[in-house]
Scaffold this motif. Structure first.
Motif, mmCIF file in Angstrom:
data_model
loop_
_atom_site.group_PDB
_atom_site.id
_atom_site.type_symbol
_atom_site.label_atom_id
_atom_site.label_comp_id
_atom_site.label_asym_id
_atom_site.label_seq_id
_atom_site.Cartn_x
_atom_site.Cartn_y
_atom_site.Cartn_z
ATOM 1 N N VAL A 48 81.103 0.665 32.382
ATOM 2 C CA VAL A 48 79.942 0.909 32.120
ATOM 3 C C VAL A 48 79.778 -0.002 31.882
ATOM 4 C CG1 VAL A 48 80.299 2.670 30.335
ATOM 5 C CG2 VAL A 48 80.445 0.749 29.416
ATOM 6 N N ASP A 49 77.663 -0.370 32.723
ATOM 7 C CA ASP A 49 77.118 -1.666 32.576
ATOM 8 C C ASP A 49 75.728 -1.126 32.242
ATOM 9 O OD1 ASP A 49 76.329 -3.906 33.333
ATOM 10 O OD2 ASP A 49 76.631 -3.802 35.374
ATOM 11 N N TYR A 50 74.726 -2.089 31.561
ATOM 12 C CA TYR A 50 73.936 -1.333 31.105
ATOM 13 C C TYR A 50 73.379 -0.212 31.786
ATOM 14 C CZ TYR A 50 74.994 -5.410 28.043
ATOM 15 O OH TYR A 50 75.784 -6.933 27.605
ATOM 16 N N ALA A 51 72.906 -0.698 33.249
ATOM 17 C CA ALA A 51 72.016 0.914 33.781
ATOM 18 C C ALA A 51 72.821 1.502 33.605
ATOM 19 C CB ALA A 51 72.948 -0.017 35.354
ATOM 20 N N ASP A 52 73.919 1.771 33.170
ATOM 21 C CA ASP A 52 73.975 3.680 32.236
ATOM 22 C C ASP A 52 73.874 3.742 31.562
ATOM 23 O OD1 ASP A 52 76.250 3.008 34.882
ATOM 24 O OD2 ASP A 52 77.359 1.889 33.769
ATOM 25 N N GLN A 53 72.744 2.684 30.658
ATOM 26 C CA GLN A 53 72.765 3.355 29.051
ATOM 27 C C GLN A 53 71.463 4.873 29.591
ATOM 28 O OE1 GLN A 53 72.465 -0.191 26.475
ATOM 29 N NE2 GLN A 53 70.496 -0.542 28.063
ATOM 30 N N GLY A 54 71.686 5.230 29.074
ATOM 31 C CA GLY A 54 70.230 6.450 29.280
ATOM 32 C C GLY A 54 70.999 7.221 28.222
ATOM 33 N N THR A 55 70.330 8.894 28.262
ATOM 34 C CA THR A 55 70.538 9.893 27.703
ATOM 35 C C THR A 55 71.606 10.770 28.548
ATOM 36 O OG1 THR A 55 68.602 10.001 26.844
ATOM 37 C CG2 THR A 55 68.993 12.324 26.889
ATOM 38 N N PHE A 56 72.318 11.729 28.459
ATOM 39 C CA PHE A 56 73.163 12.114 29.256
ATOM 40 C C PHE A 56 73.173 13.839 28.895
ATOM 41 C CE2 PHE A 56 74.983 8.552 30.562
ATOM 42 C CZ PHE A 56 75.601 8.709 31.424
ATOM 43 N N SER A 57 72.514 14.325 29.110
ATOM 44 C CA SER A 57 72.942 16.136 29.080
ATOM 45 C C SER A 57 73.978 16.844 29.062
ATOM 46 C CB SER A 57 71.464 16.480 29.252
ATOM 47 O OG SER A 57 71.282 16.545 31.008
ATOM 48 N N CYS A 58 74.659 17.978 28.446
ATOM 49 C CA CYS A 58 75.219 18.780 29.564
ATOM 50 C C CYS A 58 74.460 20.113 28.719
ATOM 51 C CB CYS A 58 76.816 18.771 27.896
ATOM 52 S SG CYS A 58 77.822 19.645 28.949
ATOM 53 N N ARG A 59 74.783 21.702 29.374
ATOM 54 C CA ARG A 59 74.340 22.313 29.522
ATOM 55 C C ARG A 59 75.472 23.696 30.729
ATOM 56 N NH1 ARG A 59 69.605 25.481 30.392
ATOM 57 N NH2 ARG A 59 69.932 27.750 30.516
ATOM 58 N N ALA A 60 75.814 24.432 28.888
ATOM 59 C CA ALA A 60 77.001 25.535 29.677
ATOM 60 C C ALA A 60 76.258 27.161 29.382
ATOM 61 C CB ALA A 60 77.785 25.531 28.247
ATOM 62 N N TRP A 61 76.668 27.900 30.205
ATOM 63 C CA TRP A 61 75.930 28.691 30.082
ATOM 64 C C TRP A 61 76.652 30.219 30.928
ATOM 65 C CZ3 TRP A 61 75.019 25.241 34.324
ATOM 66 C CH2 TRP A 61 74.695 25.710 35.182
ATOM 67 N N THR A 62 76.125 31.275 30.385
ATOM 68 C CA THR A 62 77.304 32.611 30.658
ATOM 69 C C THR A 62 76.086 33.589 31.115
ATOM 70 O OG1 THR A 62 77.066 33.501 27.998
ATOM 71 C CG2 THR A 62 78.258 32.272 29.001
ATOM 72 N N LEU A 63 76.212 34.955 31.541
ATOM 73 C CA LEU A 63 75.660 35.549 31.847
ATOM 74 C C LEU A 63 74.261 36.507 30.543
ATOM 75 C CD1 LEU A 63 77.214 38.401 33.715
ATOM 76 C CD2 LEU A 63 75.639 36.524 34.537
ATOM 77 N N LEU A 64 75.007 35.817 28.950
ATOM 78 C CA LEU A 64 74.339 36.658 28.262
ATOM 79 C C LEU A 64 73.695 34.750 27.335
ATOM 80 C CD1 LEU A 64 77.300 38.522 26.873
ATOM 81 C CD2 LEU A 64 75.002 39.659 27.854
ATOM 82 N N ASP A 65 74.194 33.535 27.629
ATOM 83 C CA ASP A 65 73.411 32.729 26.184
ATOM 84 C C ASP A 65 73.972 31.734 26.981
ATOM 85 O OD1 ASP A 65 72.073 31.770 24.694
ATOM 86 O OD2 ASP A 65 73.924 31.852 22.969
#
Length: 101
Positions: free
Chosen positions: A39-56
């Motif tokens: 990692v370096d300072y340019a990697d700072q920030g928000t990481f998001s993860c999204r998981a989904w199925t047909l229902l939710d």
């Protein structure tokens, strides 16, 4: 034409026929863990993860903050020299998310 190679072309290998190995993969996902290597300072920030199925679907976010040793001071000056003390002034260096207190 002028400029560099385009369309995925590669530069010829250096003399001797050796080629540089491909850059290491910095992001890897194993199970439910995301690893960011080197990692370096340019990697700072928000990481998001999204998981989904047909229902939710569900989404989560995490903040990556890279902390390092503060940078060197600049413009160090001696203001006064006494018998048992000295008075200095300086401009702080980069904090790198680790401020001097």
């Amino acid at each position: 034409g002028a400029g560099g190679a385009a369309g995925g072309s590669h530069a010829p290998p250096p003399p001797g026929g050796c080629q540089r190995p491909p850059p290491p993969r910095r992001y890897s996902l194993t199970g439910d863990t995301l690893t960011v290597a080197g990692v370096d300072y340019a990697d700072q920030g928000t990481f998001s993860c999204r998981a989904w199925t047909l229902l939710d679907a569900v989404e989560a976010e995490a903040q990556l903050r890279v902390v390092g040793r503060p940078g060197p001071v600049r413009e160090l000056q001696v203001l006064e020299v006494g018998e048992r003390q000295v008075r200095l002034t300086w401009t702080p260096g980069d904090e790198h998310n680790s401020p001097v207190e």
